[in-house]
Design a protein around this motif. Structure first.
Motif, PDB file in Angstrom:
ATOM      1  N   TYR A   1       4.409  -2.277   2.824  1.00  0.00           N
ATOM      2  CA  TYR A   1       5.236  -1.868   1.382  1.00  0.00           C
ATOM      3  C   TYR A   1       6.601  -2.992   1.407  1.00  0.00           C
ATOM      4  CZ  TYR A   1       8.890  -0.049   4.816  1.00  0.00           C
ATOM      5  OH  TYR A   1       9.919   0.650   5.660  1.00  0.00           O
TER       6      TYR A   1
ATOM      7  N   LEU B   1      -2.744   0.771  -6.923  1.00  0.00           N
ATOM      8  CA  LEU B   1      -4.087   0.382  -6.258  1.00  0.00           C
ATOM      9  C   LEU B   1      -4.023   0.224  -4.538  1.00  0.00           C
ATOM     10  CD1 LEU B   1      -6.894  -0.170  -6.489  1.00  0.00           C
ATOM     11  CD2 LEU B   1      -6.142  -2.208  -7.254  1.00  0.00           C
TER      12      LEU B   1
ATOM     13  N   LYS C   1      -1.699 -15.434 -10.417  1.00  0.00           N
ATOM     14  CA  LYS C   1      -3.077 -14.757 -10.254  1.00  0.00           C
ATOM     15  C   LYS C   1      -4.878 -16.348 -10.948  1.00  0.00           C
ATOM     16  CE  LYS C   1      -1.809 -10.265  -9.173  1.00  0.00           C
ATOM     17  NZ  LYS C   1      -2.119  -9.882  -8.148  1.00  0.00           N
TER      18      LYS C   1
ATOM     19  N   SER D   1       0.893  -0.528   0.039  1.00  0.00           N
ATOM     20  CA  SER D   1       0.018  -0.124  -0.363  1.00  0.00           C
ATOM     21  C   SER D   1       1.294   0.949   0.259  1.00  0.00           C
ATOM     22  CB  SER D   1      -0.878  -0.375   1.350  1.00  0.00           C
ATOM     23  OG  SER D   1      -0.851  -0.701   2.246  1.00  0.00           O
TER      24      SER D   1
ATOM     25  N   ALA E   1       1.771  -7.353  -5.072  1.00  0.00           N
ATOM     26  CA  ALA E   1       2.553  -8.434  -6.460  1.00  0.00           C
ATOM     27  C   ALA E   1       3.640  -8.359  -7.340  1.00  0.00           C
ATOM     28  CB  ALA E   1       1.296  -8.455  -7.447  1.00  0.00           C
ATOM     29  N   ALA E   2       3.912  -8.881  -7.513  1.00  0.00           N
ATOM     30  CA  ALA E   2       5.486  -8.314  -8.377  1.00  0.00           C
ATOM     31  C   ALA E   2       6.024  -9.555  -9.073  1.00  0.00           C
ATOM     32  CB  ALA E   2       6.437  -7.977  -7.805  1.00  0.00           C
TER      33      ALA E   2
ATOM     34  N   ARG F   1       9.782 -16.634  -7.895  1.00  0.00           N
ATOM     35  CA  ARG F   1       9.542 -15.339  -6.989  1.00  0.00           C
ATOM     36  C   ARG F   1       7.815 -15.135  -7.151  1.00  0.00           C
ATOM     37  NH1 ARG F   1      11.047 -11.662  -3.708  1.00  0.00           N
ATOM     38  NH2 ARG F   1      11.109  -9.916  -3.983  1.00  0.00           N
TER      39      ARG F   1
ATOM     40  N   ILE G   1       5.381 -14.603  -3.830  1.00  0.00           N
ATOM     41  CA  ILE G   1       4.177 -13.799  -3.048  1.00  0.00           C
ATOM     42  C   ILE G   1       2.936 -13.786  -3.436  1.00  0.00           C
ATOM     43  CG2 ILE G   1       3.821 -10.749  -4.147  1.00  0.00           C
ATOM     44  CD1 ILE G   1       6.449 -10.469  -4.788  1.00  0.00           C
TER      45      ILE G   1
ATOM     46  N   PRO H   1      -9.210  -5.900 -11.176  1.00  0.00           N
ATOM     47  CA  PRO H   1      -9.312  -4.493 -11.982  1.00  0.00           C
ATOM     48  C   PRO H   1      -9.083  -4.930 -13.967  1.00  0.00           C
ATOM     49  CG  PRO H   1      -7.434  -4.683 -10.057  1.00  0.00           C
ATOM     50  CD  PRO H   1      -7.983  -6.343 -10.317  1.00  0.00           C
ATOM     51  N   GLY H   2      -8.742  -3.930 -14.166  1.00  0.00           N
ATOM     52  CA  GLY H   2      -8.565  -4.226 -15.709  1.00  0.00           C
ATOM     53  C   GLY H   2      -7.119  -3.403 -15.942  1.00  0.00           C
TER      54      GLY H   2
ATOM     55  N   LEU I   1       1.198   0.852 -15.197  1.00  0.00           N
ATOM     56  CA  LEU I   1       0.857   0.526 -16.158  1.00  0.00           C
ATOM     57  C   LEU I   1       2.250   1.525 -16.973  1.00  0.00           C
ATOM     58  CD1 LEU I   1      -0.866  -1.283 -17.387  1.00  0.00           C
ATOM     59  CD2 LEU I   1      -1.700   0.825 -18.038  1.00  0.00           C
TER      60      LEU I   1
ATOM     61  N   MET J   1       6.363  -9.740   0.311  1.00  0.00           N
ATOM     62  CA  MET J   1       5.516 -10.501   0.934  1.00  0.00           C
ATOM     63  C   MET J   1       5.670 -12.189   0.486  1.00  0.00           C
ATOM     64  SD  MET J   1       2.725 -10.469   2.260  1.00  0.00           S
ATOM     65  CE  MET J   1       1.586 -11.509   1.541  1.00  0.00           C
TER      66      MET J   1
ATOM     67  N   LEU K   1       3.134 -14.259 -14.405  1.00  0.00           N
ATOM     68  CA  LEU K   1       2.091 -14.003 -13.092  1.00  0.00           C
ATOM     69  C   LEU K   1       0.672 -13.676 -13.115  1.00  0.00           C
ATOM     70  CD1 LEU K   1       1.357 -11.525 -11.033  1.00  0.00           C
ATOM     71  CD2 LEU K   1       1.469  -9.716 -12.668  1.00  0.00           C
TER      72      LEU K   1
ATOM     73  N   GLY L   1      -5.978 -10.437 -11.887  1.00  0.00           N
ATOM     74  CA  GLY L   1      -5.469  -8.968 -12.922  1.00  0.00           C
ATOM     75  C   GLY L   1      -6.113 -10.121 -13.821  1.00  0.00           C
TER      76      GLY L   1
ATOM     77  N   ARG M   1      10.361  -1.569  -0.396  1.00  0.00           N
ATOM     78  CA  ARG M   1      11.015  -0.526  -0.634  1.00  0.00           C
ATOM     79  C   ARG M   1      10.392   0.497  -0.198  1.00  0.00           C
ATOM     80  NH1 ARG M   1      13.855  -3.980  -5.525  1.00  0.00           N
ATOM     81  NH2 ARG M   1      12.383  -2.492  -6.666  1.00  0.00           N
TER      82      ARG M   1
HETATM   83  N1  LIG Z   1      -1.450  -1.925 -13.045  1.00  0.00           N
HETATM   84  C1  LIG Z   1      -3.131  -2.372 -13.751  1.00  0.00           C
HETATM   85  O1  LIG Z   1      -3.163  -1.890 -14.141  1.00  0.00           O
HETATM   86  C2  LIG Z   1      -2.602  -3.722 -12.705  1.00  0.00           C
HETATM   87  C3  LIG Z   1      -3.993  -4.253 -13.397  1.00  0.00           C
HETATM   88  C4  LIG Z   1      -4.801  -5.087 -13.406  1.00  0.00           C
HETATM   89  C5  LIG Z   1      -4.223  -5.742 -11.579  1.00  0.00           C
HETATM   90  N2  LIG Z   1      -3.033  -5.269 -11.623  1.00  0.00           N
HETATM   91  C6  LIG Z   1      -2.724  -5.672  -9.571  1.00  0.00           C
HETATM   92  O2  LIG Z   1      -3.408  -5.123  -8.388  1.00  0.00           O
HETATM   93  C7  LIG Z   1      -2.225  -5.000  -7.773  1.00  0.00           C
HETATM   94  C8  LIG Z   1      -1.244  -3.369  -7.264  1.00  0.00           C
HETATM   95  O3  LIG Z   1      -1.073  -3.181  -8.797  1.00  0.00           O
HETATM   96  P1  LIG Z   1      -0.278  -1.745  -8.854  1.00  0.00           P
HETATM   97  O4  LIG Z   1       0.077  -1.754 -10.275  1.00  0.00           O
HETATM   98  O5  LIG Z   1      -1.326  -0.746  -8.184  1.00  0.00           O
HETATM   99  O6  LIG Z   1       0.803  -1.990  -8.646  1.00  0.00           O
HETATM  100  P2  LIG Z   1       2.380  -1.373  -8.048  1.00  0.00           P
HETATM  101  O7  LIG Z   1       1.651   0.158  -8.363  1.00  0.00           O
HETATM  102  O8  LIG Z   1       3.464  -2.151  -8.787  1.00  0.00           O
HETATM  103  O9  LIG Z   1       2.270  -0.962  -6.645  1.00  0.00           O
HETATM  104  C9  LIG Z   1       2.822  -2.409  -5.889  1.00  0.00           C
HETATM  105  C10 LIG Z   1       2.376  -2.730  -4.315  1.00  0.00           C
HETATM  106  O10 LIG Z   1       3.150  -3.333  -4.481  1.00  0.00           O
HETATM  107  C11 LIG Z   1       4.258  -3.542  -3.207  1.00  0.00           C
HETATM  108  N3  LIG Z   1       5.367  -4.587  -3.587  1.00  0.00           N
HETATM  109  C12 LIG Z   1       6.177  -5.097  -4.215  1.00  0.00           C
HETATM  110  N4  LIG Z   1       6.583  -6.348  -4.595  1.00  0.00           N
HETATM  111  C13 LIG Z   1       6.445  -6.228  -3.368  1.00  0.00           C
HETATM  112  C14 LIG Z   1       6.525  -7.760  -2.392  1.00  0.00           C
HETATM  113  N5  LIG Z   1       7.569  -8.643  -2.898  1.00  0.00           N
HETATM  114  N6  LIG Z   1       6.650  -7.593  -1.279  1.00  0.00           N
HETATM  115  C15 LIG Z   1       5.279  -7.058  -0.770  1.00  0.00           C
HETATM  116  N7  LIG Z   1       5.289  -5.427  -1.255  1.00  0.00           N
HETATM  117  C16 LIG Z   1       5.249  -6.049  -2.367  1.00  0.00           C
HETATM  118  C17 LIG Z   1       5.162  -2.258  -3.776  1.00  0.00           C
HETATM  119  O11 LIG Z   1       5.850  -2.339  -2.439  1.00  0.00           O
HETATM  120  P3  LIG Z   1       7.426  -0.849  -2.900  1.00  0.00           P
HETATM  121  O12 LIG Z   1       6.516   0.613  -3.191  1.00  0.00           O
HETATM  122  O13 LIG Z   1       7.438  -0.873  -1.765  1.00  0.00           O
HETATM  123  O14 LIG Z   1       8.235  -1.223  -3.757  1.00  0.00           O
HETATM  124  C18 LIG Z   1       3.351  -1.782  -3.653  1.00  0.00           C
HETATM  125  O15 LIG Z   1       3.485  -0.526  -2.605  1.00  0.00           O
HETATM  126  C19 LIG Z   1      -1.572  -6.052  -8.426  1.00  0.00           C
HETATM  127  O16 LIG Z   1      -1.875  -7.218  -7.567  1.00  0.00           O
HETATM  128  C20 LIG Z   1      -1.545  -5.798  -9.908  1.00  0.00           C
HETATM  129  O17 LIG Z   1      -1.297  -7.286  -9.823  1.00  0.00           O
HETATM  130  C21 LIG Z   1      -2.910  -4.140 -11.433  1.00  0.00           C
END
Ligand SMILES: NC(=O)c1ccc[n+]([C@@H]2O[C@H](COP(=O)([O-])OP(=O)(O)OC[C@H]3O[C@@H](n4cnc5c(N)ncnc54)[C@H](OP(=O)(O)O)[C@@H]3O)[C@@H](O)[C@H]2O)c1
Length: 292
Positions: free
Chosen positions: A40, A21, A166, A17, A99-100, A116, A120, A192-193, A200, A68, A162, A149, A42
């Protein structure tokens, strides 16, 4: 009778967080009346800023670093959450958002990339749930929302690892819903889309603007969705009113993914007309382009 749409006085934990999202969800849940545990990996400054935003609503915030993919980190997080000296000492809502992955074609994937990603979203998710459930149960029940996702339902280039993780997460949502219902705990997935945020932009690099333009022009709602938009649905799913969604994967994309085939046809038609390759006729002929 209590207001089942209210989250006032609840305590929520949102993984990942610090950004995107997860950060939007933490802020939204605080506005709805929740104290929030922010985690978080990092970005400590970003996580601290989210905590400030939560506290600005008058709610309490705790910030914990938790990778995670590490069971020891998850256990340390939950130890801290359970202890009123270091955390809320209770938990009503868990949003498993972190997720990562390594974005690459499956044929280029190495075992470490797969391990990896699964650590998570699969192993780490399950450990979090195993630790959170007794605490939620002690408080009378709770809700778990797992963020999936669009890659589980449609091909997205380089998302194979991923998507597999998922898909496993979605299976666990359904199984956990069956196992935990009698303990007063409901489990739902949210899919989410396209979320128009930093991750992104990073993934699409120089193609981001062009792709965002197509998304806006062809999405049924003619817009992209921000993290704040999707957080509205996540918050809704955290309420007691949404408890019958337990075991489901709820799409939070405004039909954007369902519409992909039609959007493809629409785009092709628009491009053909723009190139002058097709005569749109006098307007009486059936059109595949639809309203724009
Ligand atoms: N972006 C999209 O279009 C999209 C679409 C559909 C679903 N999703 C899903 O929605 C969720 C959030 O996506 P987002 O795009 O908002 O992500 P994001 O901006 O990349 O943020 C990822 C968050 O997860 C944390 N994180 C990353 N690796 C981690 C780990 N190993 N352990 C714990 N925390 C970790 C990050 O922490 P740090 O900030 O400290 O690195 C950050 O707070 C994910 O599950 C993703 O798969 C995303």
């Amino acid at each position: 009778m209590s207001d089942t749409l209210s989250l006032q006085g609840r305590t929520a934990l949102v993984t990942g967080s610090s950004r995107g999202l997860g950060a939007a969800t933490a802020r939204r849940l605080a506005r709805a009346g929740c104290d929030v545990v922010i985690t978080y990996r990092r970005k400590d400054r970003e996580a601290a800023a989210v905590a400030e935003a939560v506290e600005a609503t008058g709610r309490r915030a705790w910030v914990h670093r938790c990778d995670m993919s590490r069971i020891d980190h998850i256990d340390a997080l939950m130890d801290a959450v359970e202890d009123p000296a270091t955390g809320p000492g209770r938990l009503d809502v868990v949003v498993a958002n972190a997720a990562a992955t390594s974005f690459r074609p499956l044929m280029d994937a190495q075992p470490r990339h797969v391990e990896r990603t699964f650590a998570i979203s699969v192993t780490g998710f399950l450990r979090l749930v195993q630790r959170a459930v007794p605490l939620m149960e002690a408080g009378g029940g709770g809700r778990i929302v797992a963020v999936s996702g669009a890659d589980t339902v449609t091909w997205i280039p380089a998302h194979g690892i991923l998507a597999a993780a998922k898909a496993a997460l979605e299976s666990m949502v359904a199984y956990l819903a069956c196992e935990l219902g009698e303990r007063g705990i409901t489990v739902v997935g949210v899919n989410p889309g396209w979320i128009d945020g930093d991750s992104l932009q990073l993934m699409l690099g120089p193609f981001y603007e062009a792709a965002a333009d197509v998304e806006r022009r062809t999405h049924p709602m003619r817009s992209t969705m921000s993290p704040d938009d999707v957080a509205e649905t996540v918050a809704l799913l955290c309420t007691d009113a949404a408890r019958l969604t337990s075991g489901s994967i709820v799409r939070a994309d405004g039909a954007g993914v369902f519409a992909f085939c039609g959007r493809f046809i629409q785009l092709a038609a628009e491009q053909a007309m723009a190139a002058g390759a097709v005569d749109p006729g006098d307007g009486d002929a059936p059109s595949v382009v639809g309203p724009t």
